[in-house]
Design a protein around this motif. Structure first.
Motif, PDB file in Angstrom:
ATOM      1  N   THR A 142       0.407  -1.260  29.051  1.00 39.09           N
ATOM      2  CA  THR A 142       0.168  -2.703  28.974  1.00 39.09           C
ATOM      3  C   THR A 142      -0.374  -3.084  27.592  1.00 39.09           C
ATOM      4  O   THR A 142      -1.071  -2.290  26.955  1.00 39.09           O
ATOM      5  N   PRO A 143      -0.081  -4.312  27.128  1.00 37.62           N
ATOM      6  CA  PRO A 143      -0.645  -4.764  25.846  1.00 37.62           C
ATOM      7  C   PRO A 143      -2.168  -4.798  25.842  1.00 37.62           C
ATOM      8  O   PRO A 143      -2.801  -4.707  24.796  1.00 37.62           O
ATOM      9  N   SER A 144      -2.777  -4.938  27.037  1.00 32.01           N
ATOM     10  CA  SER A 144      -4.232  -4.862  27.170  1.00 32.01           C
ATOM     11  C   SER A 144      -4.543  -4.481  28.610  1.00 32.01           C
ATOM     12  O   SER A 144      -3.696  -4.613  29.498  1.00 32.01           O
ATOM     13  N   LEU A 145      -5.768  -3.999  28.846  1.00 37.87           N
ATOM     14  CA  LEU A 145      -6.187  -3.632  30.192  1.00 37.87           C
ATOM     15  C   LEU A 145      -6.891  -4.793  30.862  1.00 37.87           C
ATOM     16  O   LEU A 145      -7.498  -5.646  30.205  1.00 37.87           O
ATOM     17  N   GLU A 146      -6.805  -4.831  32.191  1.00 41.62           N
ATOM     18  CA  GLU A 146      -7.530  -5.855  32.948  1.00 41.62           C
ATOM     19  C   GLU A 146      -9.030  -5.728  32.728  1.00 41.62           C
ATOM     20  O   GLU A 146      -9.750  -6.720  32.737  1.00 41.62           O
ATOM     21  N   THR A 147      -9.494  -4.506  32.539  1.00 35.80           N
ATOM     22  CA  THR A 147     -10.926  -4.239  32.443  1.00 35.80           C
ATOM     23  C   THR A 147     -11.447  -4.261  31.006  1.00 35.80           C
ATOM     24  O   THR A 147     -12.595  -3.924  30.765  1.00 35.80           O
ATOM     25  N   SER A 148     -10.603  -4.654  30.043  1.00 31.39           N
ATOM     26  CA  SER A 148     -11.026  -4.656  28.643  1.00 31.39           C
ATOM     27  C   SER A 148     -10.272  -5.734  27.870  1.00 31.39           C
ATOM     28  O   SER A 148      -9.119  -6.026  28.158  1.00 31.39           O
ATOM     29  N   ASP A 149     -10.948  -6.331  26.888  1.00 31.90           N
ATOM     30  CA  ASP A 149     -10.310  -7.308  26.013  1.00 31.90           C
ATOM     31  C   ASP A 149      -9.663  -6.658  24.795  1.00 31.90           C
ATOM     32  O   ASP A 149      -9.028  -7.338  23.984  1.00 31.90           O
ATOM     33  N   GLU A 150      -9.828  -5.368  24.669  1.00 30.63           N
ATOM     34  CA  GLU A 150      -9.290  -4.658  23.506  1.00 30.63           C
ATOM     35  C   GLU A 150      -7.763  -4.697  23.505  1.00 30.63           C
ATOM     36  O   GLU A 150      -7.111  -4.369  24.505  1.00 30.63           O
ATOM     37  N   LYS A 151      -7.197  -5.126  22.388  1.00 25.36           N
ATOM     38  CA  LYS A 151      -5.745  -5.209  22.266  1.00 25.36           C
ATOM     39  C   LYS A 151      -5.170  -3.858  21.866  1.00 25.36           C
ATOM     40  O   LYS A 151      -5.833  -3.031  21.255  1.00 25.36           O
ATOM     41  N   ARG A 152      -3.902  -3.686  22.216  1.00 23.80           N
ATOM     42  CA  ARG A 152      -3.212  -2.444  21.890  1.00 23.80           C
ATOM     43  C   ARG A 152      -2.049  -2.797  20.972  1.00 23.80           C
ATOM     44  O   ARG A 152      -0.996  -3.222  21.446  1.00 23.80           O
ATOM     45  N   PRO A 153      -2.209  -2.622  19.685  1.00 25.75           N
ATOM     46  CA  PRO A 153      -1.202  -3.099  18.736  1.00 25.75           C
ATOM     47  C   PRO A 153       0.037  -2.216  18.640  1.00 25.75           C
ATOM     48  O   PRO A 153       1.044  -2.622  18.069  1.00 25.75           O
ATOM     49  N   TRP A 154      -0.024  -1.013  19.193  1.00 22.54           N
ATOM     50  CA  TRP A 154       1.079  -0.067  19.022  1.00 22.54           C
ATOM     51  C   TRP A 154       2.289  -0.506  19.842  1.00 22.54           C
ATOM     52  O   TRP A 154       2.166  -0.873  21.010  1.00 22.54           O
ATOM     53  N   GLN A 155       3.452  -0.438  19.241  1.00 20.05           N
ATOM     54  CA  GLN A 155       4.682  -0.693  19.997  1.00 20.05           C
ATOM     55  C   GLN A 155       5.122   0.537  20.761  1.00 20.05           C
ATOM     56  O   GLN A 155       5.764   0.437  21.806  1.00 20.05           O
ATOM     57  N   VAL A 156       4.755   1.688  20.247  1.00 22.93           N
ATOM     58  CA  VAL A 156       5.056   2.956  20.901  1.00 22.93           C
ATOM     59  C   VAL A 156       3.980   3.959  20.502  1.00 22.93           C
ATOM     60  O   VAL A 156       3.414   3.871  19.407  1.00 22.93           O
ATOM     61  N   GLY A 157       3.663   4.866  21.412  1.00 20.43           N
ATOM     62  CA  GLY A 157       2.706   5.915  21.112  1.00 20.43           C
ATOM     63  C   GLY A 157       3.269   7.268  21.501  1.00 20.43           C
ATOM     64  O   GLY A 157       4.090   7.373  22.419  1.00 20.43           O
ATOM     65  N   LEU A 158       2.857   8.298  20.779  1.00 16.96           N
ATOM     66  CA  LEU A 158       3.245   9.670  21.094  1.00 16.96           C
ATOM     67  C   LEU A 158       2.004  10.430  21.528  1.00 16.96           C
ATOM     68  O   LEU A 158       1.016  10.474  20.797  1.00 16.96           O
ATOM     69  N   LEU A 159       2.059  11.003  22.733  1.00 19.77           N
ATOM     70  CA  LEU A 159       0.935  11.747  23.284  1.00 19.77           C
ATOM     71  C   LEU A 159       1.227  13.240  23.258  1.00 19.77           C
ATOM     72  O   LEU A 159       2.373  13.666  23.409  1.00 19.77           O
ATOM     73  N   TYR A 160       0.187  14.026  23.070  1.00 15.17           N
ATOM     74  CA  TYR A 160       0.327  15.480  23.058  1.00 15.17           C
ATOM     75  C   TYR A 160      -1.022  16.096  23.343  1.00 15.17           C
ATOM     76  O   TYR A 160      -2.072  15.479  23.159  1.00 15.17           O
ATOM     77  N   ASN A 161      -0.994  17.327  23.794  1.00 16.45           N
ATOM     78  CA  ASN A 161      -2.223  18.076  24.034  1.00 16.45           C
ATOM     79  C   ASN A 161      -2.395  19.094  22.911  1.00 16.45           C
ATOM     80  O   ASN A 161      -2.800  18.733  21.818  1.00 16.45           O
TER      81      ASN A 161
END
Length: 241
Positions: A142-161
């Motif tokens: 989501t562009p932002s969480l219900e529980t936070s006002d913090e915006k997420r500017p990334w159009q895509v993210g890459l996750l890894y461990n």
């Protein structure tokens, strides 16, 4: 669900020259008969129930780009395939600040036997059969969480461990497309990477866990665009790892 299975496999007979296959853990909002979650039905079309746009991307990757796909057919609120069996969130009592009353006191072992274990057993068998050169795990955020006002500017993210081989190449290639790319954002794969930890890292298979912002793929046009871009970028990444 098809034949009462918590997953479906599309194009499972395909073997791409670059050896790619796709996994979509959160593709569905389906709640099987006999399970009552106790939440407003409207919430079933929101992020707490599924990753919006992901099913359309997985379908297109398989049918238009010949990428075998393993796709979830049950809502993450029923059983979250992207969690370990021992995690409380595998049958979540709350999600993004929303209580899931029907899951409080639910028979976790029954949910694991009905959904989680068959899903991962079939995924493992598919990987053993196809022997992919690289796995692409597709999610949306989501562009932002219900529980936070913090915006997420990334159009895509890459996750890894631990294994960031493929992610490093993908981050560079997506940035070359002019995108704002998250490096282990908006979530960290150090904490949220259960499916790829189990089926990729544990077996030495390179992978990309791709998180696409929902507004990018909420429409069929967006899903087609991203499926084409993923097929291209991930094909190039697979040749480099």
């Amino acid at each position: 669900m098809i034949d009462n299975l918590p997953y479906r496999q599309v194009g499972a007979e395909n073997v791409r020259p670059d050896g790619l296959m796709c996994v979509a853990d959160h593709a569905s909002n389906y709640v099987p008969q006999g399970i009552e979650l106790g939440i407003d039905a409207k919430l079933m079309n929101e992020h707490i129930a599924l990753d919006i746009g992901v099913e359309g991307i997985a379908e297109r990757l398989s049918r238009r780009h010949d990428m075998p796909a393993h796709i979830a057919c049950v809502s993450r609120l029923v059983c979250d395939f992207h969690r370990r069996e021992d995690e409380p969130a595998v049958v979540p009592a709350e999600s993004d600040g929303r209580l899931i009353p029907g899951n409080i006191g639910a028979d976790k072992e029954a949910r694991l036997n009905l959904f989680h274990r068959p899903y991962h057993r079939a995924l493992g068998q598919m990987i053993d059969r196809i022997k992919p050169r690289m796995i692409v795990s597709v999610h949306s955020f989501t562009p932002s969480l219900e529980t936070s006002d913090e915006k997420r500017p990334w159009q895509v993210g890459l996750l890894y461990n631990q294994d960031d081989r493929a992610a490093r190449h993908a981050i560079r290639l997506f940035e070359e497309q002019g995108l704002t790319v998250g490096d282990n954002q908006p979530y960290s794969g150090k904490q949220l990477n259960a499916t790829m930890d189990r089926h990729a890292e544990a077996n030495g298979i390179p992978y990309c866990t791709v998180e696409i912002r929902q507004d990018q793929i909420a429409t069929e046009a967006g899903q087609s665009r991203w499926a084409m871009m993923l097929a291209d970028v991930m094909g190039r990444v697979a040749l480099e790892v």
